[in-house]
Design a protein around this motif. Structure first.
Motif, PDB file in Angstrom:
ATOM      1  N   GLY A  60      78.333 -15.261 -75.595  1.00  6.42           N
ATOM      2  CA  GLY A  60      78.081 -16.051 -74.305  1.00  6.42           C
ATOM      3  C   GLY A  60      79.131 -16.235 -73.177  1.00  6.42           C
ATOM      4  O   GLY A  60      78.936 -15.675 -72.208  1.00  6.42           O
ATOM      5  N   GLY A  61      80.372 -16.500 -73.546  1.00  2.95           N
ATOM      6  CA  GLY A  61      81.485 -16.433 -72.805  1.00  2.95           C
ATOM      7  C   GLY A  61      81.791 -15.172 -72.289  1.00  2.95           C
ATOM      8  O   GLY A  61      81.902 -14.994 -71.085  1.00  2.95           O
ATOM      9  N   VAL A  62      81.658 -14.109 -73.083  1.00  5.51           N
ATOM     10  CA  VAL A  62      81.885 -12.635 -72.876  1.00  5.51           C
ATOM     11  C   VAL A  62      81.063 -12.428 -71.539  1.00  5.51           C
ATOM     12  O   VAL A  62      81.561 -11.793 -70.668  1.00  5.51           O
TER      13      VAL A  62
ATOM     14  N   LYS B  53      77.424 -11.048 -66.456  1.00  2.81           N
ATOM     15  CA  LYS B  53      76.050 -10.573 -66.611  1.00  2.81           C
ATOM     16  C   LYS B  53      75.297 -11.658 -67.691  1.00  2.81           C
ATOM     17  O   LYS B  53      75.336 -11.571 -68.847  1.00  2.81           O
ATOM     18  N   ILE B  54      74.665 -12.540 -66.992  1.00  6.07           N
ATOM     19  CA  ILE B  54      74.043 -13.695 -67.676  1.00  6.07           C
ATOM     20  C   ILE B  54      72.813 -13.602 -67.194  1.00  6.07           C
ATOM     21  O   ILE B  54      72.275 -13.095 -66.262  1.00  6.07           O
ATOM     22  N   PRO B  55      71.878 -13.932 -67.988  1.00  5.78           N
ATOM     23  CA  PRO B  55      70.074 -14.240 -67.644  1.00  5.78           C
ATOM     24  C   PRO B  55      70.314 -15.475 -67.053  1.00  5.78           C
ATOM     25  O   PRO B  55      70.140 -16.412 -67.555  1.00  5.78           O
ATOM     26  N   VAL B  56      70.079 -15.432 -65.727  1.00  4.67           N
ATOM     27  CA  VAL B  56      69.979 -16.602 -64.769  1.00  4.67           C
ATOM     28  C   VAL B  56      69.096 -17.621 -65.059  1.00  4.67           C
ATOM     29  O   VAL B  56      68.009 -17.118 -65.406  1.00  4.67           O
ATOM     30  N   GLY B  57      69.408 -18.957 -65.097  1.00  3.93           N
ATOM     31  CA  GLY B  57      68.487 -19.906 -65.359  1.00  3.93           C
ATOM     32  C   GLY B  57      68.000 -20.097 -66.873  1.00  3.93           C
ATOM     33  O   GLY B  57      67.746 -21.101 -67.215  1.00  3.93           O
ATOM     34  N   ASN B  58      68.401 -19.364 -67.608  1.00  7.83           N
ATOM     35  CA  ASN B  58      68.450 -19.369 -69.247  1.00  7.83           C
ATOM     36  C   ASN B  58      68.920 -20.738 -69.545  1.00  7.83           C
ATOM     37  O   ASN B  58      69.921 -21.027 -69.114  1.00  7.83           O
TER      38      ASN B  58
ATOM     39  N   LEU C  89      68.530 -13.358 -73.784  1.00  4.01           N
ATOM     40  CA  LEU C  89      68.714 -12.654 -72.626  1.00  4.01           C
ATOM     41  C   LEU C  89      67.352 -12.575 -71.609  1.00  4.01           C
ATOM     42  O   LEU C  89      67.370 -12.090 -70.485  1.00  4.01           O
ATOM     43  N   ARG C  90      66.638 -13.795 -71.833  1.00  2.00           N
ATOM     44  CA  ARG C  90      65.579 -14.169 -70.627  1.00  2.00           C
ATOM     45  C   ARG C  90      66.021 -14.839 -69.388  1.00  2.00           C
ATOM     46  O   ARG C  90      66.364 -15.886 -69.795  1.00  2.00           O
ATOM     47  N   PRO C  91      65.822 -14.170 -68.303  1.00  4.26           N
ATOM     48  CA  PRO C  91      65.948 -15.194 -67.155  1.00  4.26           C
ATOM     49  C   PRO C  91      64.922 -16.084 -66.882  1.00  4.26           C
ATOM     50  O   PRO C  91      63.874 -15.826 -67.362  1.00  4.26           O
ATOM     51  N   MET C  92      65.336 -17.158 -66.724  1.00  4.41           N
ATOM     52  CA  MET C  92      64.345 -18.410 -66.268  1.00  4.41           C
ATOM     53  C   MET C  92      64.436 -18.870 -64.950  1.00  4.41           C
ATOM     54  O   MET C  92      65.433 -18.865 -64.324  1.00  4.41           O
TER      55      MET C  92
END
Length: 123
Positions: A82-84, A90-95, A104-107
């Motif tokens: 997660g931290g990397v 490169k994060i799934p926004v709102g997850n 990896l699902r954006p929410m």
């Protein structure tokens, strides 16, 4: 490539408030409310490695406290990568970060948190 390390001080206040509320709800045994505050902290902190990993660390401890094997097992890989993902943006926004959702699902971000995040949007 831009690297992200430090959460803006103003946003950190909101993150810390969610973590504090989590602790207060845990003290009185309100587990559903405590979990909601952890999810909110995750949404606020997921773009910054320290806060992102800290929210997963608290989720792991929560899973241990309530003896939820799925949450415990689900948080371990999130702690490792997660931290990397935050560091390189490169994060799934709102997850919300729990083992109950794919990592990896954006929410959709709750409206109140979206307003806060918009104020501290990264360039």
């Amino acid at each position: 490539m831009k690297f992200y390390w430090s959460m803006p001080a103003g946003l950190k206040v909101y993150f810390n408030d969610e973590v504090k509320s989590y602790g207060q709800q845990m003290k009185i045994g309100n587990l559903p409310a405590a979990w909601r505050h952890l999810e909110r902290a995750h949404v606020l902190g997921q773009s910054w490695p320290r806060e992102h990993n800290y929210s997963h660390w608290l989720m792991l401890k929560f899973g241990i406290k309530i003896k939820d094997r799925r949450e415990i097992i689900g948080q371990i890989p999130r702690l490792l990568v997660g931290g990397v993902k935050s560091f390189v943006g490169k994060i799934p926004v709102g997850n919300t970060g729990g083992a109950n959702v794919p990592p990896l699902r954006p929410m959709e971000i709750p409206k109140d948190l979206a307003l806060v995040l918009y104020r501290y949007k990264k360039p």
